[in-house]
Design an enzyme around this catalytic site. Structure first.
Site, short mmCIF file in Angstrom:
data_model
loop_
_atom_site.label_atom_id
_atom_site.label_comp_id
_atom_site.label_asym_id
_atom_site.label_seq_id
_atom_site.Cartn_x
_atom_site.Cartn_y
_atom_site.Cartn_z
N ASP A 99 0.83 -1.21 0.00
CA ASP A 99 0.00 0.00 0.00
C ASP A 99 0.87 1.27 0.00
OD1 ASP A 99 -2.28 1.83 0.90
OD2 ASP A 99 -3.27 -0.13 0.91
N PRO A 105 0.36 3.97 17.73
CA PRO A 105 0.23 3.24 19.00
C PRO A 105 -0.64 1.98 18.89
CG PRO A 105 -0.94 5.35 19.07
CD PRO A 105 -0.11 5.37 17.84
N ASP A 106 -1.48 1.90 17.87
CA ASP A 106 -2.34 0.72 17.74
C ASP A 106 -1.83 -0.24 16.66
OD1 ASP A 106 -4.41 -0.51 19.01
OD2 ASP A 106 -6.01 0.56 17.97
N HIS A 133 -3.68 5.83 3.70
CA HIS A 133 -4.45 4.69 3.17
C HIS A 133 -3.92 3.36 3.70
CE1 HIS A 133 -5.74 1.84 -0.01
NE2 HIS A 133 -6.78 2.64 -0.18
N VAL A 150 -6.29 -14.74 -7.39
CA VAL A 150 -6.52 -13.69 -6.39
C VAL A 150 -8.00 -13.68 -6.00
CG1 VAL A 150 -6.37 -11.21 -5.94
CG2 VAL A 150 -4.64 -12.32 -7.39
N ASP A 189 -15.32 -12.22 -6.36
CA ASP A 189 -15.49 -13.51 -5.68
C ASP A 189 -16.29 -13.41 -4.40
OD1 ASP A 189 -13.81 -15.09 -7.50
OD2 ASP A 189 -12.20 -13.80 -6.77
N SER A 232 -11.00 -0.94 -0.93
CA SER A 232 -9.72 -0.94 -0.20
C SER A 232 -9.92 -1.37 1.24
CB SER A 232 -9.11 0.46 -0.19
OG SER A 232 -8.56 0.76 -1.42
CA LIG Z 1 -6.53 -1.62 19.56
#
Ligand SMILES: [Ca+2]
Ligand SMILES: [Ca+2]
Length: 541
Positions: A141, A149-150, A174, A278, A301, A325
């Site tokens: 990406d 932090p996450d 993104h 894919v 799919d 996305s």
């Molecule tokens: Ca979290």
């Protein structure tokens, strides 16, 4: 985790099915590598001997109730250890260290803004598996905010194929958003949850210079560096043979490939989603309708939540975004949970089949429906365990031998007894052992040989495996022989040449005492028990 494979087309034996049933269901539910044992009141000496025989050790004791928590040696399964301790006369009971689990609702404060987990029945799915940090999802990406932090705790090293350097930090937002959807740090009391829970993220930056060559670098890098799932929230309308070949390479290396179907609300093939290996992902909203923007058609799919998805954002923040996305990393995270449940060796086509066959209907604009984590994980068939006993044993080298195959079936008072003979190397004694896997139908994914033997101090044990391809014995492992009987484990890598077409494994176990000892003094080598265990992944029908 090493992965071994071999195709079997033999009949399922009764013994195998019985053991398999127990092994197949349990492993998620208890702590691997440890058991709880209660000894009957008696001498400490006998407890110590019991542990030493299998190289186990107590790590905790609940004196009030006389229970010890035992750490097992590396190759001993919990099932085997429970069986071992149970048959000892001074043991009252032995059991796995089971895990307690709630139906899982993570404590991330923004969790209730994430409607996608309700539609995908994620909580019921997480009750089956919380994923595995060994399962890595490559987010190909704009990069990922490396110190978010996450996310920070979830990242493995990635790469920047846009500028060709090691810095995969996000310049846009993104990629950070997609990474959080797939596997934000979950149940950490911070921000959002990710569907892939304990799965980890490999940040791979291809934007802003996302050419086919950058994409090819990214896809091959991910495949070569241990990513099991590739999440590709980008695309274009041009078919590229180079891109196809790169994806085929990754697929052949075992990667599950997931890509967004596009946001132009047309039935027009978008690549990489539309390449045949894919999983093309369209987008649904909270009402399980097609998102206005989503591409559609029978080449799409599956569908996954993609409208108003709350996730991590660049600048250590969080935000809503919409697009196929956002749908793509939902499916990538789910694929990672499936891999965690099934084992890393599962074929990409198998993961895809599980995802596509467990969707909820959302209309005929998509080939199958909207993915459902609970139904998908219910569809995972775990490996089936099996055990094999000795079929035949004979003296390979020595002066005399006593016993037959049946004495090797149990760890008990009966032993195969080998007396050594003089050789140029000193004194040697060895037995040739034939085992029959009677293997079930499926892919062999694990094999572990177990030998319980004893001999004179100072002698060396050796295992030689028979290679059925070239008809020769090959040296496999050496081990120190002890006067006390101990259980040794020999995991067999590259099982292919060592398993004959009839499911036979043949090996020599021998003891040898070198010439630095008096070479004319014979010794006795005692073999008490030999067993082969492993696991097979059954075929789906
Ligand atoms: Ca979290
Ligand atoms: Ca025995």
């Amino acid at each position: 985790v090493e992965v071994f494979k071999l195709k079997f087309k033999l009949l399922l034996s009764v013994a195998i099915a019985a053991v398999g049933a127990a092994m197949a269901t349990a492993s998620e539910h208890y702590v691997p590598g440890e058991v709880l044992v209660k000894f009957k009141s008696g001498s400490f000496f006998h407890q110590d001997t019991a542990h030493r025989r299998i190289f186990a050790r107590p790590v905790q004791e609940f004196k009030q109730i006389g229970v010890q928590r035992i750490q097992l040696p590396r190759h001993m399964t919990v099932e085997r250890a429970v069986e071992y301790y149970k048959q000892l006369p001074n043991v009252a009971y032995a059991e796995p260290n089971y895990k307690k689990q709630l139906i899982f609702r993570p404590n991330d404060p923004n969790y209730n803004q994430q409607w996608s987990f309700v539609n995908m029945q994620a909580e019921l799915g997480w009750a089956m598996t919380l994923g595995d940090p060994d399962v890595i999802i490559a987010i190909i990406d704009t990069g990922v905010q490396l110190n978010h932090p996450d996310l920070e705790s979830k990242l493995v090293p990635g790469y920047n194929f846009s500028e060709n350097n090691n810095n995969a930090d996000d310049y846009h937002g993104h990629g950070t958003h997609c990474a959080g959807i797939a596997a934000a740090a979950t149940n950490n009391g911070v921000g959002v949850a990710g569907i892939g829970f304990n799965s980890r993220i490999m940040p791979i930056k291809i934007f802003p210079n996302a050419t086919i060559s950058a994409v090819t670098g990214a896809v091959t890098f991910a495949a070569d560096n241990g990513a099991k799932v590739l999440s590709m929230s980008y695309g274009g309308y041009f078919y590229s043979q180079t891109e196809f070949d790169a994806l085929e390479y990754a697929s052949n290396k075992g990667c599950v490939l997931v890509a967004g179907a596009g946001n132009d609300n047309v039935d027009e093939r978008f690549y990489p989603a539309a390449y045949n290996h894919v999983i093309a992902v369209g987008s649904t909203n909270q009402q399980d309708q097609k998102s206005d923007f989503s591409q559609f058609g029978n080449w799409v799919d599956v569908a996954a939540p993609g409208s108003n998805i709350y996730s991590t954002m660049r600048g250590s923040t969080y935000s809503y975004s919409s697009g196929t996305s956002m749908s793509t990393p939902q499916v990538a995270g789910l694929a990672a949970l499936i891999v965690a449940q099934a084992g890393l060796d599962i074929e990409p086509a198998e993961v895809r089949n599980i995802i596509e066959s467990s969707t909820d209907p959302v209309g005929n604009w998509v080939k199958t429906g909207r993915v459902n984590a609970y139904k998908a994980l219910l569809n995972v068939i775990p490996p089936i365990g099996f055990e094999a006993q000795v079929e035949d044993v004979s003296m390979f080298v020595g002066s005399s031998a006593f016993g037959d195959a049946t004495v090797l079936h149990n760890f008990d008072q009966q032993r195969y007894v080998l007396n050594s003979t003089t050789s140029p190397l000193g004194q040697v004694a060895g037995a040739e052992v034939l085992m029959n896997l009677g293997a079930p139908n499926g892919d062999l994914i694990r094999l572990n040989l177990e030998v319980v033997a004893a001999g004179p101090r100072g002698s060396t044990g050796m295992i030689w495996l028979y290679n059925w391809n070239n008809g020769q014995y090959e040296f496999y492992r050496a081990f120190p022989i002890q006067e006390e009987e101990v259980i040794r484990f020999f995991p067999i890598d590259h099982t292919g040449p060592y398993v004959g077409s009839e499911g036979h494994i043949k090996f020599i176990t021998r003891a040898h005492k070198g010439t630095r000892f008096n070479p004319h003094i014979p010794f006795t080598y005692y073999i008490n028990h030999v067993k082969l265990s492993g696991a097979v992944r059954p075929p789906r029908n």
